[in-house]
Design a protein around this motif. Structure first.
Motif, PDB file in Angstrom:
ATOM      1  N   ALA A  43       4.834  -7.709   9.651  1.00 11.92           N
ATOM      2  CA  ALA A  43       4.489  -7.181   8.326  1.00 11.92           C
ATOM      3  C   ALA A  43       4.518  -8.294   7.278  1.00 11.92           C
ATOM      4  CB  ALA A  43       5.461  -6.069   7.929  1.00 11.92           C
ATOM      5  N   VAL A  44       5.464  -9.215   7.445  1.00  6.90           N
ATOM      6  CA  VAL A  44       5.529 -10.361   6.531  1.00  6.90           C
ATOM      7  C   VAL A  44       5.707 -11.622   7.367  1.00  6.90           C
ATOM      8  CG1 VAL A  44       6.600  -8.971   4.700  1.00  6.90           C
ATOM      9  CG2 VAL A  44       8.051 -10.308   6.223  1.00  6.90           C
ATOM     10  N   PRO A  45       5.331 -12.770   6.833  1.00  4.57           N
ATOM     11  CA  PRO A  45       5.516 -14.012   7.599  1.00  4.57           C
ATOM     12  C   PRO A  45       7.003 -14.227   7.911  1.00  4.57           C
ATOM     13  CG  PRO A  45       4.159 -14.398   5.660  1.00  4.57           C
ATOM     14  CD  PRO A  45       4.696 -13.015   5.537  1.00  4.57           C
ATOM     15  N   SER A  75      -4.045  -9.140   1.713  1.00  8.34           N
ATOM     16  CA  SER A  75      -2.656  -9.209   2.171  1.00  8.34           C
ATOM     17  C   SER A  75      -1.705  -8.454   1.242  1.00  8.34           C
ATOM     18  CB  SER A  75      -2.204 -10.663   2.311  1.00  8.34           C
ATOM     19  OG  SER A  75      -2.324 -11.325   1.089  1.00  8.34           O
ATOM     20  N   LEU A  76      -2.253  -7.862   0.176  1.00 10.11           N
ATOM     21  CA  LEU A  76      -1.453  -6.984  -0.679  1.00 10.11           C
ATOM     22  C   LEU A  76      -1.673  -5.513  -0.327  1.00 10.11           C
ATOM     23  CD1 LEU A  76      -1.919  -8.693  -4.195  1.00 10.11           C
ATOM     24  CD2 LEU A  76       0.186  -8.597  -2.848  1.00 10.11           C
ATOM     25  N   LYS A  77      -2.171  -5.252   0.875  1.00  6.70           N
ATOM     26  CA  LYS A  77      -2.588  -3.895   1.216  1.00  6.70           C
ATOM     27  C   LYS A  77      -1.476  -2.861   1.065  1.00  6.70           C
ATOM     28  CE  LYS A  77      -2.332  -2.749   5.748  1.00  6.70           C
ATOM     29  NZ  LYS A  77      -2.742  -2.688   7.174  1.00  6.70           N
ATOM     30  N   PHE A  78      -0.212  -3.277   1.290  1.00  6.02           N
ATOM     31  CA  PHE A  78       0.860  -2.284   1.208  1.00  6.02           C
ATOM     32  C   PHE A  78       1.183  -1.874  -0.226  1.00  6.02           C
ATOM     33  CE2 PHE A  78       1.636  -3.874   5.522  1.00  6.02           C
ATOM     34  CZ  PHE A  78       1.642  -2.661   6.199  1.00  6.02           C
ATOM     35  N   HIS A 120      11.874 -14.094   6.046  1.00  8.08           N
ATOM     36  CA  HIS A 120      13.040 -13.308   6.468  1.00  8.08           C
ATOM     37  C   HIS A 120      14.219 -13.510   5.510  1.00  8.08           C
ATOM     38  CE1 HIS A 120      11.525 -13.027  10.913  1.00  8.08           C
ATOM     39  NE2 HIS A 120      10.915 -12.193  10.107  1.00  8.08           N
ATOM     40  N   SER A 121      14.457 -14.743   5.114  1.00  2.23           N
ATOM     41  CA  SER A 121      15.630 -14.979   4.256  1.00  2.23           C
ATOM     42  C   SER A 121      15.402 -14.361   2.873  1.00  2.23           C
ATOM     43  CB  SER A 121      15.926 -16.462   4.147  1.00  2.23           C
ATOM     44  OG  SER A 121      14.841 -17.132   3.563  1.00  2.23           O
ATOM     45  N   PHE A 122      14.171 -14.376   2.404  1.00  4.98           N
ATOM     46  CA  PHE A 122      13.884 -13.703   1.131  1.00  4.98           C
ATOM     47  C   PHE A 122      14.193 -12.212   1.252  1.00  4.98           C
ATOM     48  CE2 PHE A 122      10.494 -11.077  -0.913  1.00  4.98           C
ATOM     49  CZ  PHE A 122      11.066 -11.026  -2.167  1.00  4.98           C
ATOM     50  N   PHE A 123      13.783 -11.608   2.363  1.00  8.17           N
ATOM     51  CA  PHE A 123      14.033 -10.169   2.494  1.00  8.17           C
ATOM     52  C   PHE A 123      15.515  -9.874   2.713  1.00  8.17           C
ATOM     53  CE2 PHE A 123       9.485  -9.849   2.646  1.00  8.17           C
ATOM     54  CZ  PHE A 123       9.262  -8.658   1.966  1.00  8.17           C
ATOM     55  N   GLN A 124      16.233 -10.842   3.239  1.00  7.21           N
ATOM     56  CA  GLN A 124      17.678 -10.686   3.329  1.00  7.21           C
ATOM     57  C   GLN A 124      18.270 -10.609   1.911  1.00  7.21           C
ATOM     58  OE1 GLN A 124      18.934 -13.439   6.237  1.00  7.21           O
ATOM     59  NE2 GLN A 124      20.150 -11.833   7.175  1.00  7.21           N
ATOM     60  N   ASN A 125      17.810 -11.499   1.061  1.00  6.60           N
ATOM     61  CA  ASN A 125      18.286 -11.482  -0.322  1.00  6.60           C
ATOM     62  C   ASN A 125      17.813 -10.227  -1.062  1.00  6.60           C
ATOM     63  OD1 ASN A 125      19.515 -13.907   0.094  1.00  6.60           O
ATOM     64  ND2 ASN A 125      17.970 -15.139  -0.951  1.00  6.60           N
ATOM     65  N   LEU A 126      16.568  -9.841  -0.805  1.00  2.00           N
ATOM     66  CA  LEU A 126      16.031  -8.661  -1.476  1.00  2.00           C
ATOM     67  C   LEU A 126      16.807  -7.415  -1.046  1.00  2.00           C
ATOM     68  CD1 LEU A 126      13.660  -7.761  -3.361  1.00  2.00           C
ATOM     69  CD2 LEU A 126      12.458  -7.086  -1.274  1.00  2.00           C
ATOM     70  N   LYS A 127      17.114  -7.354   0.230  1.00  3.30           N
ATOM     71  CA  LYS A 127      17.903  -6.227   0.733  1.00  3.30           C
ATOM     72  C   LYS A 127      19.259  -6.191   0.031  1.00  3.30           C
ATOM     73  CE  LYS A 127      20.565  -6.624   4.163  1.00  3.30           C
ATOM     74  NZ  LYS A 127      21.054  -7.077   5.478  1.00  3.30           N
ATOM     75  N   ALA A 128      19.884  -7.363  -0.090  1.00  2.00           N
ATOM     76  CA  ALA A 128      21.191  -7.411  -0.749  1.00  2.00           C
ATOM     77  C   ALA A 128      21.082  -6.971  -2.203  1.00  2.00           C
ATOM     78  CB  ALA A 128      21.770  -8.821  -0.651  1.00  2.00           C
ATOM     79  N   LEU A 175       2.077 -15.645   1.117  1.00  2.00           N
ATOM     80  CA  LEU A 175       2.987 -15.370   0.006  1.00  2.00           C
ATOM     81  C   LEU A 175       2.747 -13.963  -0.539  1.00  2.00           C
ATOM     82  CD1 LEU A 175       2.567 -18.855  -1.629  1.00  2.00           C
ATOM     83  CD2 LEU A 175       4.753 -17.930  -0.835  1.00  2.00           C
ATOM     84  N   ASN A 176       1.471 -13.583  -0.622  1.00  2.00           N
ATOM     85  CA  ASN A 176       1.127 -12.257  -1.117  1.00  2.00           C
ATOM     86  C   ASN A 176       1.727 -11.147  -0.264  1.00  2.00           C
ATOM     87  OD1 ASN A 176      -0.295 -12.496  -3.480  1.00  2.00           O
ATOM     88  ND2 ASN A 176      -2.309 -12.651  -2.499  1.00  2.00           N
ATOM     89  N   ARG A 177       1.787 -11.396   1.047  1.00  2.00           N
ATOM     90  CA  ARG A 177       2.334 -10.351   1.918  1.00  2.00           C
ATOM     91  C   ARG A 177       3.755 -10.000   1.499  1.00  2.00           C
ATOM     92  NH1 ARG A 177       0.322 -12.139   7.993  1.00  2.00           N
ATOM     93  NH2 ARG A 177      -1.856 -12.437   7.420  1.00  2.00           N
ATOM     94  N   GLY A 178       4.480 -10.994   1.071  1.00  2.00           N
ATOM     95  CA  GLY A 178       5.850 -10.740   0.623  1.00  2.00           C
ATOM     96  C   GLY A 178       5.884  -9.816  -0.573  1.00  2.00           C
TER      97      GLY A 178
END
Lengths: 1010, 572
Positions: free
Chosen positions: B351-353, B130-133, B357-365, B401-404
């Motif tokens: 791509a991610v669970p 799940s860390l393929k990317f 989504h909220s984590f990626f919202q924060n990461l984007k910010a 979690l790894n996908r994140g």
């Protein structure tokens, strides 16, 4: 260097200016030093400037032709903020600045309402404006047991059988309820004895005071209506003694106050007048919705049984107990309108079970008035019919295990949540029930221990008629009952707690509850994690963990209601709290055999709860002390055993579908402190020793006692303070832990650290432990106050014990640091203090019993946004910080500002940043100001400046005042002029303008302070 | 003894607000400009060289051994019977070279259909599938995987250990300011009034300890979309009135009290940063023709040629047709919408669970803040790594979690490459933190418990990973003479003092704890020194004792607890 305790109105303080030099003309004692006044001559203009002086009510420039005077107010110039400008047109003159400071009373008034309370309310500001009232407020808040609390009280008819706690001092009990009769019974529920003192029954009345256009509503506590409630006269004075209590007598060896108490001795259980000590009050008491407060102090004996005091009937009932267990049968009733084809449903909202008995449906709005229209409402016929059970309720049966009356009840068993028709236990086509008629249902039930809601309702009818039989989760009283019954979630607890903070008249008790909850911090989610090994339902784990937090603060509150409360009492509650035992890992700690004890609690007991970091202990002391706590664990026991650490696990099982019968999750009981003797390790080395540096790792060898360092001065310096715990066996080894907290409680290090924390709470942030040299004759005022606190701590109180909390607080509240500028507005509000104070600032009682500011108590999401202040769920054992830098950053300020902007304004179409909190500033000003002032921008601005910034001084608010007046007369666009005097004072524009101005003032820096 | 902790504030007051301080007590602190501040004026290049740092906190302790897996250690599989990641029978894991990137040729394949350990090419270690990317990042030489990271006398308490990682002082709970905060303080001390208003920023529930300190403001945004004041009476036209009053009030002098300088500073900071953030479009929803989150990959990620995306374009020739870089909603989460059988749409290829989504919202910010402002450090966190039970193997909790982690690093590389403004990929380092690793042996609940050393991921255009430096995998290589040249402390150590010398020795050490070979401070220190540009003197203040030979944090040697560790691993 204690200063005079006399408080007089200080006269104006003067500074004179001559060629740019300033010198004071009067002594200013404790006041801050004078500001440097500057004189400049430019372009034929004289300009005086000066920096702001704390709490200045008025600045005035005076001048004279001769430096020796006489000076008079110079009105030839223009004053603006902190400068004065006049023309150079006269012969040489001498100028001076006169500052009229705030009076001591005014300063103290603001300080006590900012520190002993969650901020001022308009009504309290008025009440405390009278000379001496602020001092009286301190005295009143220091004795909270004398202040009635009515808003979160509730009455149920349920009683329970919790045994008396093994307290070592008098316990004070105080509840509010309804008067049901004029006869008070006192009895024990079994054979035994107990000491009783200071029984008081007082009526609560409401007074509406009209003073000009100002109307104030006061809650007044009447005098004690009982005769000889203090047992200072012979028992026959006022009281009648039934035969089973004939051995009872007035004694004087164990008393709570005065010289006599009642030793109740019961040879048989009591239950009513004929088996109690009783008194009928004359003249008889009103019983129509009459509120009263019943209170008493008790002192248990080894053979004590549950002590019950109650009014005849179902009025105020109180038991001498720290916390009630879940009630048995509870009564519920509701009135509604039948619609459709009338059917009566009973169902749970999820899988689980509940018992119902004596369900009655009658015509009209009076419960039980008239014939019961339901068949088999008492469930005594042996069969369910005419009741029917749909699929999810097919396991429901008539049960003879429990009944409220007769010999059977309905055991409602749900395999899934119900909802009415085809999904409930129901009775349809009830004879006599017609569409559109009004009916009243009543019944008795035992709450579902799975926290399920039991609903009983007529078909088609929404509210009224819908009856959910668990305490409501919004009102303060409903929340209080949920908490008492162990049914409350963490959100319920927080909501109730915030209700108290906003509305309780016992404000200092609320401040102290939060202080000690935060000092002896525990974490709800850590308890949930622990329960996760036994339970699989989040809601149940949430409820159990919230119950631990609630019982913990309830015990502290009970302690603090007692005039004799000491720091030891509070730390004992913490040590015995299951929440703490779980939080700092003693729960699984083992010290027997080769096991290495968990050091977590031992470390924090030294570092955070008693002595302060690096203050009189070291790592080896932690290792040695950690063994004392091995065996301190938790278990689920019968409610009656909640205070017995040796009780066996409850064997009282529920029988819920889908859960194994013997699973812990199926046990009915209360999680409590459990001493597991076999896990206990005997202490091998004395604690607080000097240690052999060559000791083997993990097993330090003591070579002598530690000695109190010289900086403490007499009487402590040079004293050894080692603790040798004797070898104990069996259950007696539980005493090791108590030895530790008793020893730590009155060490000078503990006195210092706790005093420092309290001074940081009540005075200002900059107190420190571990550094002051109390022998230094030039010690700072802060060091001196800490020394005075320690001296107070060290002086035995009237009960002979050290560490009396009220005496300690009295020392702080009497200090110059607290009462004057050094304490005033020196602290930043925490998120909790900010939110609560914002609601209180505009909260005044209307004559009809409502308020100009309301709350639903649900501040949790708001506090989370303002810096993750998660009440009862702090992750770190050091508690939430008391100091400003931890809370103030641009991001958290944005949230604070948005909160007040939303709180004050109409919330529609905006983010709901203020939750369900509302304020009505126009309603407030119209009550407090004469109608002639309603359109006077200056008067309106002055009123709100006065209630929002009472400690600042009008002289320093002139620029804020200009802002406010300007705001009131500016259109919503922010650019156009729109005179406030021209707005209709019932118009929406007027309301908006006032709200906007108040919101603006509350977003300013000064409102962040207390 | 009163700690003087408002140096910066009083210095600012000294420069531009001296008229406000009328009290002698305040004046006495005004003159207290510490010597370190004066000395720092000419030191280092933190904040001046354009270099930036983005951190991601993995709260709860990530299981290092199922992220970067020592597959060639024969003890790995037996010690983890339930949760182990199987080997691919077709793959020779000893083959040297780059990392495999198992992309899914057929559009209907699940993104993570590959179910074996992914060969890393160092002859020993492998990625969780799940860390393929991470593979493209690794193969570009822009990723360093540092295994067996910890610190002396490792705490196994989440609370303590997170504290130590953040305050930079192991076994010290008293240090109340953070390692990145102190880094920013060095910049602020050097730049004084010329410093940018925004330095360290976190996007999460509250300011983390790593950015916390009392002398200068760091900024936390709980929700960037909320970082604005509201108008009075409403937002359409009342903002002017409300804010104008606030501005005027900020200029009003006040009597001196404790905390008033602090409030003044932060109100001014609020004032300044409001404008900064107002210029960034954090929104998820389209406003006119603009989107707050339109950032997309420039290649057809995962070979998903048939992905039917939502906005902005359905054109198959659109070069911007790759996945959205920040999967903040289902529609923007990988190939969520794709054609299924019989013309139907299938909505499940993420791509991610979705709970990330909220984590990626924060990461984007956080990424936007670094890219659009002068902020130097930004970061966020996500939790759930405390996998005591039912951790899962190829799929399950830990896999999700790894996908994140994998997608975050992949996306950040693309974002700072394709959309670079103030932060280019060359100038950004992304680092993960986690408080400790988990037990080498799985427990009876098919999970892992608290242990010691863990793994850190460091990515960036300037990172010297595979093909650009000695290796991309540190402290997890085969014990061969050639490996010793690039990785002096490989997986299986030679000396008995390392508790081994034989295959499998790392499993079961110290009651199932992986033994550390690198101190986390050496990794963070190398980043702060070589990337952000701190001098050794500054580093000593940022990480106390960093350049002290006794701690061996920079140069390696014996740690304070006599464990041989390597110093800076050489990733930059």
């Amino acid at each position: 260097m204690p200063k005079s305790q006399a408080y007089t109105m200080r006269s104006s303080i003067f500074w004179a200016v001559c060629a740019g030099l300033a010198f004071p003309l009067s002594s200013f004692g404790d006041d801050p030093p004078p500001p440097e006044v500057k004189l400049a001559l430019t372009n034929n203009q004289k300009r005086l400037t000066w920096p702001p002086y704390p709490a200045a009510q008025r600045y005035a420039v005076q001048s004279a032709g001769d430096p020796a005077g006489p000076y008079s107010n110079d009105l030839s110039g223009i004053m603006s903020g902190y400068q004065w400008a006049g023309l150079v047109s006269q012969p040489t003159r001498f100028y001076r600045l006169a500052v009229t400071p705030m009076s001591d009373d005014q300063l103290l008034q603001a300080n006590v309402l900012n520190r002993l309370a969650y901020g001022p309310t308009p009504d309290e500001l008025e009440r405390l404006a009278a000379p001496g009232a602020a001092l009286a407020y301190i005295g009143e808040q220091l004795a909270p047991e004398n202040l009635p609390v009515t808003f979160d009280s509730y009455v149920t008819v349920a009683t329970n059988g919790v045994a008396l706690p093994s307290n070592t001092n008098w316990t004070f009990v105080n509840v509010t309820g309804n008067v049901s009769s004029s006869t008070l019974y006192m009895y024990l529920t079994g054979v035994g004895s107990v000491y009783l003192d200071d029984v008081q029954l007082r009526l609560i009345t409401t007074q509406v005071v009209t003073n000009g256009s100002v109307v104030t509503t006061n809650t007044v506590l009447g005098p004690n209506v009982l005769v000889n409630g203090d047992f200072e006269a012979p028992l026959t004075t006022g009281w009648t003694v039934s035969p089973n209590l004939a051995g009872s007598a007035i004694v004087n060896d164990v008393v709570c106050s005065g010289t006599g108490s009642l030793r109740m001795v019961a040879t048989a259980a009591g239950s009513t007048q004929n088996s109690s000590i009783w008194q009928t009050v004359t003249p008889t008491l009103p019983t129509t919705r009459q509120r009263c407060v019943l209170s008493f102090a008790y002192f248990p004996t080894p053979n004590s049984r549950l002590l019950t005091l109650r009014l005849s009937g179902t009025g105020t009932i109180i038991n001498a107990q720290n916390e009630p267990a879940p009630p048995t049968w509870v009564y519920a009733t509701a009135t509604g309108v039948a619609t459709g084809n009338p059917t009566l449903y009973a169902y749970l909202n999820d899988d689980g079970e509940a018992y119902i008995d004596d369900i009655k449906l009658v015509a009209g709005a009076v419960p039980e008035a008239g014939p019961n229209l339901l068949g088999n409402g008492d469930f005594e016929t042996g069969v369910l019919a005419p009741w029917q059970a749909s699929a999810d309720f097919i396991n429901s049966t008539i049960s003879t295990e429990l009944s409220f009356s007769g010999s059977a009840s309905l055991k409602l068993v749900a395999t899934d949540g119900g909802g009415g028709n085809n999904d409930s236990v129901y009775q349809s086509a009830i004879p006599g029930v017609t569409n559109g008629g009004t009916y009243t249902v009543s019944y008795w039930y035992i709450p579902s221990t799975r926290n399920r809601s039991l609903t009983v309702r007529l078909s088609g009818s929404a509210t009224p008629g819908l009856l959910v039989s668990s305490p409501d989760g919004t009102s303060a009283s409903g929340l209080h009952r949920r908490l008492d019954e162990g049914l409350a979630s963490l959100d319920n607890l927080r909501t109730w707690f915030c209700h108290q903070a906003v509305a309780s008249p016992r404000q200092l008790l609320e401040i102290l509850t939060q202080f000690f909850e935060n000092h002896f911090v525990t974490q709800h989610s850590k308890s949930v994690d622990y329960f996760d090994r036994f339970y699989d339902e989040g809601a149940v784990m949430n409820r159990l963990a919230a119950d631990l937090e609630y019982r913990e603060i309830s015990k502290w509150r009970q302690c603090l209601l007692n005039p004799n409360c000491t720091f030891y009492d509070l730390s004992e509650v913490s040590a015995e709290s299951p929440a703490m035992i779980i939080y700092l890992d003693t729960v699984g700690s083992r010290g027997n055999g080769d096991n290495i004890a968990n050091e977590n609690y031992a470390r924090e007991l030294f570092e955070l709860f008693c002595m302060g970091v690096d203050n009189g202990y070291d790592q080896n002391d932690i290792v040695a002390m950690s063994r004392a706590w091995t065996g301190w664990s938790v278990d689920i026991v019968d409610a009656s055993q909640v205070n017995n650490p040796f009780a066996a696990r409850s064997s009282n099982y529920g029988a819920y579908p889908g859960v194994g019968f013997n699973a812990v999750s199926n046990i009915i009981g209360v999680w409590s402190f459990k001493y597991v003797q076999e896990n206990h390790g005997t202490n091998r080395a004395p604690i607080l020793s000097e240690w052999d540096p060559n000791s083997p790792p993990g097993n330090p060898r003591a070579i002598g006692p530690k000695i109190v360092p010289a900086r403490f001065g007499p009487p402590w310096a040079g004293q050894p303070y080692q603790l040798q715990i004797p070898r104990r066996t069996g259950n007696a080894s539980i005493q090791d832990g108590y030895d530790v907290i008793r020893h730590l409680a009155d060490l000078p290090f503990t006195m210092e650290y706790i005093s420092v924390k309290l001074c940081r709470l009540f005075v200002h942030d900059d107190f420190a432990h571990g550094v002051y040299d109390y022998t230094d004759p030039n010690r700072s005022p802060e060091a001196e106050l800490i020394r005075q606190c320690m001296m107070t701590w060290n002086t035995p109180a009237s009960d002979g014990r050290k560490g009396n909390i009220r005496n300690l607080l009295t020392t702080i509240f009497n200090s110059e640091l607290f009462r004057r500028h050094a304490g005033s507005m020196q602290k930043v509000k925490t998120p909790l203090e900010f939110c609560i104070s914002a609601v209180r600032a505009l909260r005044s009682a209307n004559p009809n019993g409502t308020y100009t500011a309301t709350t639903d108590g649900n501040f949790a999401p708001i506090l989370s946004r303002m810096g993750a202040m998660s009440l009862f769920n702090r992750a770190d054992p050091d508690g939430y910080p008391e100091t400003g830098p931890a809370w103030i950053s641009a991001g958290t300020l944005a949230e604070r500002l948005r909160f007040v902007q939303t709180l004050c304004m109409n919330q529609s179409g905006r983010p709901n940043d203020a939750g369900n909190n509302t304020v009505d500033p126009v309603g407030l000003l119209k009550r407090k100001l004469p109608a002639t002032s309603w359109n006077n921008a200056s008067a309106v601005a002055d009123y709100f400046l006065g209630i929002l910034f009472p400690a600042e001084g009008q002289g320093n608010l002139t620029l804020y005042r200009n802002l406010a007046i300007n705001f009131l007369s500016t259109g919503d666009s922010g650019t156009t002029s729109s005179p406030f005097s021209g707005l209709g004072n019932t118009s929406a524009a007027y309301d908006t303008r006032v709200r906007g101005m108040v919101a603006m003032l509350m977003t300013l820096q000064r409102f962040q302070e207390q | 003894m009163q700690r003087s902790n408002l140096n910066l504030i009083t210095r600012r007051g000294f420069l531009d607000r001296s008229f406000k301080t009328g009290l002698a007590v305040a004046l006495s602190t005004l003159t207290d400009i510490p010597f370190v501040m004066k000395r720092a004026l000419a030191e280092g290049s933190i904040g001046l060289n354009g270099k930036k740092l983005l951190f991601i906190w993995l709260r709860g302790a990530n299981d290092a051994l199922n992220s970067v897996i020592p597959v060639m250690d024969s003890a790995y599989a037996p010690n983890r019977p339930t949760i182990r990641i199987p080997l691919d029978g077709q793959t020779n894991y000893s083959t040297p070279g780059g990392c495999d990137f198992p992309i899914n040729a057929a559009s209907g394949d699940d993104t993570y259909s590959y179910a074996s350990a992914i060969r890393l090419g160092n002859g020993f270690a492998a990625f969780h599938p799940s860390l393929k990317f991470l593979a493209p990042v690794y193969n570009a030489g822009e990723l360093a995987l540092i295994h067996r990271v910890g610190y002396p006398r490792q705490s196994r308490s989440h609370f303590d250990s997170q504290n130590y990682w953040e305050n930079g002082s192991p076994n010290n709970n008293l240090s109340k300011d953070g390692i990145f905060y102190r880094t920013m303080l060095e910049y602020l001390r050097g730049q004084g009034a010329a410093a940018s208003a925004l330095t360290g920023v976190s996007i999460q529930s509250s300011l983390p300890l790593i950015l916390r300190g009392s002398e200068a403001p760091m900024t936390n945004l709980t929700d960037p979309n909320r970082y604005a004041l509201l108008g009075i009476p409403n937002n359409t036209n009342g903002v002017i009135k409300a804010t104008a009053a606030l501005d005027t009030a900020n200029g009003i002098a006040f009597p001196g009290k404790r905390n008033r300088d602090l409030l003044q500073l932060q109100y001014e900071n609020l004032n300044k940063t409001l404008d900064i953030f107002a210029g960034i479009d954090f929104d998820e929803n389209p406003v006119g023709n603009q989107y707050g989150n339109y950032y997309r990959d420039d290649e057809v990620t995962d070979n998903d040629s048939q992905w039917a995306s939502g906005t902005p374009s359905q054109n198959p020739n659109d070069p911007n047709r790759g996945y959205y870089l920040f999967p903040t909603t289902a529609v923007k989460n990988g190939g969520w919408q794709r054609p299924g059988p019989n013309g139907a749409q299938v909505f499940d290829k993420y791509a991610v669970p979705t709970n990330l989504h909220s984590f990626f919202q924060n990461l984007k910010a956080a990424a936007l803040v670094l890219n659009k402002t002068d902020a130097i450090i930004a970061g966020t966190e996500y939790g759930g790594f405390d996998t005591h039970s039912n951790q899962g193997g190829v799929t399950g909790a830990h896999s999700n979690l790894n996908r994140g982690i994998g997608w975050a690093m992949y996306a950040l590389r693309k974002y700072f490459t394709l959309y670079a403004d103030k932060a280019t990929w060359e100038n950004v380092v992304v680092v993960t933190l986690t408080e400790f690793g988990r037990t080498t042996v799985e427990n009876s609940d098919a999970g892992t418990d608290h242990a010691e050393a863990g793994v850190m991921f460091v990515a960036g255009g300037g990172v010297k990973g595979y093909g650009r430096g000695p290796t991309g995998v540190f402290n997890c290589g085969p014990d061969t003479p050639s490996q010793a040249l690039v990785d002096p402390i490989p997986w299986i150590p030679g000396g008995a003092d390392q508790g081994g010398g034989v295959d499998g020795a790392m499993f079961g050490v110290n009651n199932r704890y992986l033994r550390r070979t690198t101190d986390y401070r050496s990794v963070l220190g190398e980043i702060i020194r070589k990337h952000l540009g701190a001098t050794q003197g500054q580093l000593q203040r940022i990480i106390p004792g960093y350049a002290n030979p006794a701690d061996a944090l920079m140069n390696g040697g014996l740690s304070t607890d006599s464990t041989p560790i390597r110093g800076e691993v050489g990733i930059l």
